[in-house]
Design a protein around this motif. Structure first.
Motif, short mmCIF file in Angstrom:
data_model
loop_
_atom_site.label_atom_id
_atom_site.label_comp_id
_atom_site.label_asym_id
_atom_site.label_seq_id
_atom_site.Cartn_x
_atom_site.Cartn_y
_atom_site.Cartn_z
N UNK A 87 -49.94 32.00 24.94
CA UNK A 87 -50.06 33.25 25.67
C UNK A 87 -48.90 33.42 26.64
N UNK A 88 -48.52 32.33 27.27
CA UNK A 88 -47.39 32.39 28.21
C UNK A 88 -46.09 32.73 27.48
N UNK A 89 -45.89 32.13 26.29
CA UNK A 89 -44.67 32.39 25.54
C UNK A 89 -44.59 33.82 25.05
N UNK A 90 -45.73 34.40 24.66
CA UNK A 90 -45.73 35.76 24.09
C UNK A 90 -45.81 36.83 25.17
N UNK A 91 -46.71 36.63 26.14
CA UNK A 91 -46.97 37.67 27.14
C UNK A 91 -46.40 37.35 28.52
N UNK A 92 -45.96 36.13 28.71
CA UNK A 92 -45.43 35.74 30.01
C UNK A 92 -46.49 35.52 31.07
N UNK A 93 -47.76 35.40 30.67
CA UNK A 93 -48.85 35.21 31.61
C UNK A 93 -49.19 33.73 31.72
N UNK A 94 -49.36 33.27 32.95
CA UNK A 94 -49.76 31.88 33.18
C UNK A 94 -51.27 31.86 33.38
N UNK A 95 -52.00 31.45 32.35
CA UNK A 95 -53.46 31.49 32.39
C UNK A 95 -54.09 30.11 32.31
N UNK A 96 -53.27 29.08 32.45
CA UNK A 96 -53.83 27.74 32.42
C UNK A 96 -54.86 27.51 33.51
N UNK A 97 -54.67 28.16 34.66
CA UNK A 97 -55.61 28.00 35.76
C UNK A 97 -57.01 28.51 35.39
N UNK A 98 -57.07 29.50 34.49
CA UNK A 98 -58.37 30.02 34.07
C UNK A 98 -59.16 28.94 33.35
N UNK A 99 -58.51 28.25 32.41
CA UNK A 99 -59.18 27.19 31.68
C UNK A 99 -59.61 26.05 32.60
N UNK A 100 -58.75 25.67 33.53
CA UNK A 100 -59.10 24.60 34.47
C UNK A 100 -60.28 25.00 35.34
N UNK A 101 -60.28 26.25 35.79
CA UNK A 101 -61.39 26.73 36.63
C UNK A 101 -62.70 26.75 35.87
N UNK A 102 -62.65 27.29 34.64
CA UNK A 102 -63.86 27.36 33.82
C UNK A 102 -64.37 25.96 33.49
N UNK A 103 -63.46 25.05 33.17
CA UNK A 103 -63.87 23.67 32.87
C UNK A 103 -64.53 23.03 34.09
N UNK A 104 -63.97 23.25 35.27
CA UNK A 104 -64.56 22.70 36.48
C UNK A 104 -65.95 23.24 36.75
N UNK A 105 -66.10 24.55 36.60
CA UNK A 105 -67.42 25.17 36.79
C UNK A 105 -68.40 24.64 35.75
N UNK A 106 -67.92 24.47 34.51
CA UNK A 106 -68.78 23.95 33.45
C UNK A 106 -69.26 22.54 33.73
N UNK A 107 -68.38 21.69 34.24
CA UNK A 107 -68.78 20.32 34.57
C UNK A 107 -69.83 20.33 35.69
N UNK A 108 -69.64 21.18 36.68
CA UNK A 108 -70.65 21.33 37.74
C UNK A 108 -71.98 21.77 37.13
N UNK A 109 -71.90 22.72 36.20
CA UNK A 109 -73.11 23.20 35.55
C UNK A 109 -73.80 22.14 34.73
N UNK A 110 -73.03 21.29 34.05
CA UNK A 110 -73.64 20.20 33.29
C UNK A 110 -74.40 19.26 34.23
N UNK A 111 -73.82 19.00 35.41
CA UNK A 111 -74.52 18.18 36.38
C UNK A 111 -75.80 18.84 36.87
N UNK A 112 -75.74 20.15 37.11
CA UNK A 112 -76.93 20.87 37.57
C UNK A 112 -78.01 20.88 36.49
N UNK A 113 -77.62 21.06 35.24
CA UNK A 113 -78.59 21.06 34.15
C UNK A 113 -79.20 19.67 33.95
#
Length: 399
Positions: free
Chosen positions: A288-314
């Protein structure tokens, strides 16, 4: 999004594996030398070619028909994720989980490839939900259906067999306080799965003189990819000509003959962590960064972090503890191999558990929101509304 992706790839040739599935689907005759239980499809299990044959019959004999089939199955995955989230977390959780599955770029791309990932997802999540998703005694209807879906899972990808065994074991432990008589539905479910799978295993044994021929062949492919050019392994050129070149290799030979026990442990743990990180909505951040020039890696890191918190809560709630357990079981058989960065393993081998992770992300979001209530007045209203929706979904009454 899936329809747009289908239009994007409609005129392109299928991936080699998907071409093989289409060829096997056309070859399948239900009975005889190429029947469902004939083991006549190389290292491939028969269920997906059988469903592919139905798709070719209904939609026409073309590559596009196989792509449409997996698109439909992918929509089913989104629906199941939404229903699971609603059941566990209420309407807000269901919508959040469904949204994550709906906009996931890796899931969208996979939906148009004509492969079996979506079918595996539905069978794995369905079996686990039926066996573990209900408190109290396991109803006979759920048990029999779980056995059918579990057998279908192994008839779609044999390496899921250990995970299925542990699912049945977890279900027995889950219902351990209900008395031995309450275990009968679980035993019947396991028996149904065995009855469905056993004829194929017998046919594989008779045809190839190896009950795990498909698994051993896959291990040979993995070993050739990992060690090509080294002593005792084919050269890179030979691997290109025949990725399966070389003698049979068993599970024990691969893991503990070619690697140390310590390497298996730490690479499996690292592979599991990397797999969870890639259960993300963007996935192709560099592309996505190569084609659109958008840096979206932070989105995946944020979602992964929230998901790990959610796994702990579940995991803290008995009624939802099965979700993180099944997520780990669904990734365990690929965790070590995932750390090898093999071709095409980036998403294809982990998306089977993404509905569970989507629910975990929704649970993690709720956990974070609940702790923001004291700080942000607006968050207090959102949390109260979300709690009302959860109560309404689970009881049918307003709080």
């Amino acid at each position: 999004f899936r329809y747009v992706n289908l239009l994007r790839v409609a005129a392109a040739p299928l991936d080699p594996d998907a071409q093989g599935y289409r060829a096997y689907a056309k070859m399948l005759t239900w009975t005889g030398p190429h029947g469902f239980y004939s083991a006549g499809f190389g290292e491939r299990e028969p269920l997906f070619p059988a469903i592919g044959k139905l798709a070719l019959w209904l939609l026409g004999d073309s590559d596009l028909s196989l792509r449409v089939l997996t698109l439909i199955l992918s929509l089913g995955v989104v629906y199941v994720g939404c229903r699971l989230g609603t059941t566990v977390l209420g309407t807000g959780g269901g919508l959040g989980g469904g949204l994550l599955l709906g906009v996931s770029i890796p899931a969208i791309i996979e939906s148009g490839r004509g492969l079996r990932v979506e079918l595996e997802t539905l069978l794995l999540i369905g079996t686990a939900w039926l066996l573990l998703g209900k408190q109290g005694p396991l109803p006979w209807r759920r048990a029999i259906l779980a056995g059918v879906l579990g057998g279908g899972l192994v008839l779609t990808r044999f390496p899921f067999a250990p995970s299925l065994f542990f699912l049945f074991a977890a279900s027995a432990w889950w219902h351990r306080g209900l008395g031995r008589m309450r275990w009968r539905p679980i035993l019947v479910a396991a028996a149904v799965a065995v009855v469905l799978v056993l004829p194929h295993r017998l046919a594989v044994t008779l045809r190839y003189d190896d009950a795990a021929y498909d698994a051993h062949r896959t291990l040979r492919w993995i070993a050739n990819q990992e060690f090509q050019g080294q002593p005792g392994f084919p050269s890179p050129a030979a691997v290109i000509r025949d990725p399966y070149a070389g003698p049979r290799i068993t599970l024990g030979q691969y893991y503990f003959g070619l690697h140390t026990a310590w390497e298996v442990l730490w690479r499996s743990l690292r592979g599991l962590g990397r797999a969870v990180l890639n259960l993300s909505p963007v996935g192709y951040a560099e592309e996505v960064r190569a084609v659109l020039g958008l840096r979206l890696g932070w989105v995946d890191l944020s979602v992964a972090g929230v998901g790990v918190i959610g796994l702990g809560a579940l995991a803290r709630r008995r009624e939802t503890r099965w979700i993180p357990v099944v997520l780990v079981l669904g990734l365990a058989h690929v965790a070590f191999v995932y750390d090898l960065d093999l071709p095409d393993y980036r998403f294809r081998m982990i998306l089977q558990v993404m509905p569970l992770f989507a629910v975990a992300v929704a649970a993690g979001s709720r956990w974070i929101l609940a702790r923001m209530v004291v700080v942000l007045p607006g968050a207090r209203w959102s949390a109260a509304r979300d709690g009302s929706l959860s109560t309404l979904a689970s009881t049918g009454k307003s709080p």
